[in-house]
Design a protein around this motif. Sequence first.
Motif, mmCIF file in Angstrom:
data_model
loop_
_atom_site.group_PDB
_atom_site.id
_atom_site.type_symbol
_atom_site.label_atom_id
_atom_site.label_comp_id
_atom_site.label_asym_id
_atom_site.label_seq_id
_atom_site.Cartn_x
_atom_site.Cartn_y
_atom_site.Cartn_z
ATOM 1 N N UNK A 246 -40.895 28.730 -34.563
ATOM 2 C CA UNK A 246 -40.338 27.526 -33.925
ATOM 3 C C UNK A 246 -40.962 27.343 -32.543
ATOM 4 N N UNK A 247 -40.813 26.130 -31.999
ATOM 5 C CA UNK A 247 -41.397 25.857 -30.689
ATOM 6 C C UNK A 247 -40.579 24.800 -29.956
ATOM 7 N N UNK A 248 -40.966 24.519 -28.717
ATOM 8 C CA UNK A 248 -40.286 23.535 -27.870
ATOM 9 C C UNK A 248 -41.333 22.696 -27.155
ATOM 10 N N UNK A 249 -40.961 21.454 -26.859
ATOM 11 C CA UNK A 249 -41.845 20.568 -26.105
ATOM 12 C C UNK A 249 -41.570 20.641 -24.602
ATOM 13 N N UNK A 250 -40.347 20.936 -24.230
ATOM 14 C CA UNK A 250 -40.006 21.009 -22.803
ATOM 15 C C UNK A 250 -38.808 21.937 -22.614
ATOM 16 N N UNK A 251 -38.792 22.609 -21.465
ATOM 17 C CA UNK A 251 -37.723 23.560 -21.149
ATOM 18 C C UNK A 251 -36.983 23.103 -19.894
ATOM 19 N N UNK A 252 -35.686 23.333 -19.885
ATOM 20 C CA UNK A 252 -34.879 23.088 -18.688
ATOM 21 C C UNK A 252 -34.149 24.381 -18.332
ATOM 22 N N UNK A 253 -33.924 24.569 -17.053
ATOM 23 C CA UNK A 253 -33.286 25.788 -16.562
ATOM 24 C C UNK A 253 -32.014 25.423 -15.813
ATOM 25 N N UNK A 254 -30.944 26.109 -16.143
ATOM 26 C CA UNK A 254 -29.666 25.846 -15.492
ATOM 27 C C UNK A 254 -29.778 26.019 -13.975
#
Length: 593
Positions: free
Chosen positions: A270-278
């Motif tokens: 699996x993969x992600x296009x963008x990450x966000x951090x709390x």
Amino acid sequence: MNLQDTLAQHVKEAVKNIYGQELETVEFQATRKEFAGDITVVVFPMLRVVKGNPVQIGEAIGEHLVKHVETVKGYNVVKGFLNVEIDPQFYLDFFNGMKGQTNYGFVPVQEGEKSMMVEYSSPNTNKPLHLGHIRNILLGYSVSEILKASGKKVYKTQIINDRGIHICKSMLAWKRFGNGETPESSDIKGDKLVGNYYVKFDQEYKKEITELMAAGKTEEEAKAEAPILLEAQEMLRKWEAGDPEVVTLWKTMNGWVYKGFDVTYENLGVNFDCLYYESDTYLLGKEVVAIGLEKGVFFKKEDGSVWCNLTDEGLDEKLVLRADGTAVYMTQDIGTAIQRIKDYPDVGGLVYTVGNEQDYHFKVLFLILQKLGYDWAQHLYHLSYGMVDLPSGKMKSREGTVVDADDLIQEMADTAEEISEELGKLDGYSEGEKKDLYQTIGLGALKYYILKVDPKKRILFDPKESIDFQGNTGPFIQYTYARIQSILRKADGLDLTAEITDIELHEKEQELLKQMQLFPEVIQQAAENLSPALIANYVYDLVKEFNSFYQNVSILGADDANEKIFRVQLAHSVGQIIKNGFSLLGIQVPDRM
């Protein structure tokens, strides 16, 4: 337009012409085996609009269809069910139209349409990914792929919960008991190493509670006053204040965890296009809370804590900022949602893949965002799913009783190896090929077992049962795909592009074509319902139809040359649909098994 859409249009026309009434929808179902017909129109729901005898209504609509729809060759009515018989030529024409399409069923991204963002995984950085995360990840990834196949542009994302008291617990335990241990020094994946210290904190915390209770404190007092917890809370305050020592340790330990997560994601495919951090978005959340306080969306209590009153909407008052000014999950989620729309203004819908224990949280989040005046908050969806249980019971991270994701992936590959060796089907494979195949079968079994269940339902996961080569399992479907590839290898040299129009369809061929024709509609339904289970069970039904065809009709031994070519083409197209369907579930299909 597919068969169902065409029939629906003509059924509506029939009702309008004969009865002068407008039907909003037409309900269809598969025709029962004991009756003649290819598709059934359910008359009963029409009685809300059309008054009369359901059999007579069915007869009238049936006559209209035979007269006005070229592909309808006959009908029969059983009680309130209109069974419609379709001219076999329709299925031949359909097949010749879809044959050879590698992306059959997939719709290209529609220009100008709003995109979708799907959040999944979203782990805490105080422990490794476990079985519960796996259901989340597989659901989120699959829903993303299904939405893409339905014609949407999709952004895959996650929010990494990298701050808070739970993170400080791991940090404090490492500081007290770690003696400088690193993933490299102990040869342990970074996320597992940090998780060990989260468990260690809980062990020490329980010891201190026991000691305090022995000294006369109540359990509630002991839990609140345990020195190790107070120190963790102080560490969180220091982190929020930017204390250099605490922030450096936080960055170091989170870095270990991210490397570990990356390995697990790669193993899961699996993969992600963008990450966000709390750690970034909670600050925006706090700013928005301050603005909302000024606008009267929130109110402040005497102790300085900030709340949102949702009692008029049938909910409770909800805390959005603690009395000491620190953020809660709601603060972060408000900030994250707003930041995402700022970053991706073309997003028209946001899907949160989160367990059903958070149902209330998301009702509140969506309502607060609407109260803050964000129009896009009308298009937020909570993909709520049930927990995953094991025969041994519920998992608890802090007690170290979770099923680690990496261990489970390896166990699935090992189980696939064990069963494959027993079946003795891998003669002529090199050791490397065997290892790759075990991984493909094991992961396919895991993903299919989890995704074939409606997301809302709880799952009891049994690894051994999931790798059965018979029944509704991933390996059974993968084996059918491999069987088709074997047929194609034996048929090498046949012209698979030839258009076959002058053959009489066998009953099993027609049943198979009927099932194949449904695939595009199933993708749209799965996208609308955010349910990979619809894809999984469609592929299983297709495979059952193919195996019935395979057992009853000779493919390579057909007497007529055209029949032989057609049946090989049919097998090839079924294989392509299996591959396409499984790709939407994130499952690979092997050419040989």
